[in-house]
Design a protein around this motif. Structure first.
Motif, PDB file in Angstrom:
ATOM      1  N   ARG A 159     -24.034  12.663 -22.677  1.00 52.11           N
ATOM      2  CA  ARG A 159     -23.182  11.415 -23.194  1.00 52.11           C
ATOM      3  C   ARG A 159     -24.191  10.322 -23.839  1.00 52.11           C
ATOM      4  NH1 ARG A 159     -19.199   8.864 -19.525  1.00 52.11           N
ATOM      5  NH2 ARG A 159     -18.537   7.908 -21.435  1.00 52.11           N
ATOM      6  N   ARG A 160     -25.106  10.031 -23.091  1.00 52.03           N
ATOM      7  CA  ARG A 160     -25.937   9.204 -23.661  1.00 52.03           C
ATOM      8  C   ARG A 160     -26.724   9.473 -25.130  1.00 52.03           C
ATOM      9  NH1 ARG A 160     -29.473   6.561 -18.693  1.00 52.03           N
ATOM     10  NH2 ARG A 160     -30.638   8.310 -19.500  1.00 52.03           N
ATOM     11  N   HIS A 163     -24.191   9.142 -27.665  1.00 49.17           N
ATOM     12  CA  HIS A 163     -23.865   7.877 -28.246  1.00 49.17           C
ATOM     13  C   HIS A 163     -25.073   7.573 -29.362  1.00 49.17           C
ATOM     14  CE1 HIS A 163     -21.210   6.135 -24.908  1.00 49.17           C
ATOM     15  NE2 HIS A 163     -20.809   7.527 -25.274  1.00 49.17           N
ATOM     16  N   LEU A 166     -24.212   9.037 -32.670  1.00 48.90           N
ATOM     17  CA  LEU A 166     -23.062   8.467 -33.049  1.00 48.90           C
ATOM     18  C   LEU A 166     -23.546   7.020 -33.809  1.00 48.90           C
ATOM     19  CD1 LEU A 166     -20.494   8.764 -30.212  1.00 48.90           C
ATOM     20  CD2 LEU A 166     -20.075   9.854 -32.630  1.00 48.90           C
ATOM     21  N   ASP A 167     -24.582   6.534 -33.396  1.00 45.72           N
ATOM     22  CA  ASP A 167     -25.147   5.136 -33.956  1.00 45.72           C
ATOM     23  C   ASP A 167     -25.833   5.714 -35.062  1.00 45.72           C
ATOM     24  OD1 ASP A 167     -24.012   3.605 -31.845  1.00 45.72           O
ATOM     25  OD2 ASP A 167     -25.958   3.724 -30.738  1.00 45.72           O
ATOM     26  N   SER A 184     -17.867  10.389 -26.076  1.00 43.49           N
ATOM     27  CA  SER A 184     -18.007   9.026 -26.815  1.00 43.49           C
ATOM     28  C   SER A 184     -17.317   7.998 -26.139  1.00 43.49           C
ATOM     29  CB  SER A 184     -17.500   9.087 -28.273  1.00 43.49           C
ATOM     30  OG  SER A 184     -15.948   9.401 -28.084  1.00 43.49           O
ATOM     31  N   HIS A 187     -18.542   4.338 -25.771  1.00 44.11           N
ATOM     32  CA  HIS A 187     -19.518   3.911 -27.168  1.00 44.11           C
ATOM     33  C   HIS A 187     -18.486   2.798 -27.806  1.00 44.11           C
ATOM     34  CE1 HIS A 187     -21.085   4.638 -31.336  1.00 44.11           C
ATOM     35  NE2 HIS A 187     -22.036   4.639 -30.655  1.00 44.11           N
TER      36      HIS A 187
END
Length: 190
Positions: A159-160, A163, A166-167, A184, A187
Motif C-alpha cells: 500500500r505505501r 501511494h 500515485l504521487d 489507495s 491516499h
C-alpha cells in the motif's frame, strides 16, 4: 505474503506484486522473484538459540507480470532487472521468450543471474530447488489472482509503495481508480 528460500549467503523471495506504470497508469501484477544477499548476524544466546536471518541487499529481480488491460496470462509486462545499485533496480529488460521457460533456465544456471560470486553451495542448492521455486512462483502468477480482493490480500503490504506511485503518475486521468481502491485508501489524492 512472501515465500523465502534461504541459502548460505543468499535468499530467493517469491511473491505476488501489484504496481502502476508511472507513464500511462496501466496496472501490472504477477510473480516477483528477488535474489537477495543475506547479511551475517552476530551469534546470540546458547547453542540452541534461534538466530536472526536478515535478507537485505537485492541482487537481481524477475517480474513475471501481466498488464491488467489485457487477457490473463499475457506476460506483456514480464521483465527482469539484472542488477541493483543499492536498493534501486536497473532498467527493465523485457523477456523475449516464455517466462516460465526463461525462469527455469535462469534457476538451473544461477551463476548467470548476477555478476556477484555465489558460493558453490548456493549455486548447487538453488539449482536443486529450481522446480520448487518455480512451482511457488506459478502459484503467485497473475492468472492465479482472480479478483481485486485476492490480489490485495496477497499484496496489502504494498500500500505505501502504491501511494508513492500515485504521487508520481504522469497521466493520473488514465488510472483505473476502482481497481486501485484497496491500495489507495488513505491516499490524499484519491
Amino acid at each position: 505474503m512472501q515465500h523465502a528460500f534461504a541459502y548460505d549467503e543468499v535468499a530467493i523471495l517469491v511473491r505476488h506484486w501489484f504496481e502502476i506504470d508511472l507513464n500511462d497508469s496501466h496496472l501490472e501484477h504477477g510473480t516477483r522473484l528477488e535474489l537477495r544477499r543475506l547479511v551475517p548476524q552476530d551469534r546470540r544466546g546458547t547453542e540452541s538459540a534461534a538466530q536472526k536471518i536478515l535478507v537485505d541487499q537485492p541482487l537481481w529481480r524477475a517480474d513475471l507480470f501481466d498488464r491488467l488491460d489485457e487477457p490473463p496470462g499475457n506476460f506483456t509486462a514480464a521483465h527482469y532487472h539484472p542488477f541493483f545499485t543499492g536498493p534501486e533496480p536497473s532498467e527493465r529488460h523485457y523477456l523475449q521468450e516464455p517466462p516460465w521457460q526463461w525462469l527455469q533456465e535462469e534457476l538451473t544456471n544461477p551463476t548467470g543471474l548476477t555478476d556477484l560470486q555465489l558460493t558453490a553451495w548456493d549455486v548447487e542448492d538453488i539449482t536443486s530447488d529450481a522446480a520448487e521455486i518455480i512451482e511457488t512462483a506459478r502459484r503467485r502468477a497473475a492468472t492465479e489472482c482472480t479478483s481485486i480482493e485476492q490480489c490485495f490480500a496477497w499484496t496489502r503490504d504494498a500500500r505505501r509503495t502504491v501511494h508513492l506511485m500515485l504521487d508520481q503518475l504522469e497521466r493520473p486521468d488514465l488510472l483505473d481508480r476502482d481497481h486501485v481502491l484497496p491500495w489507495s485508501r488513505g491516499h490524499a489524492g484519491l
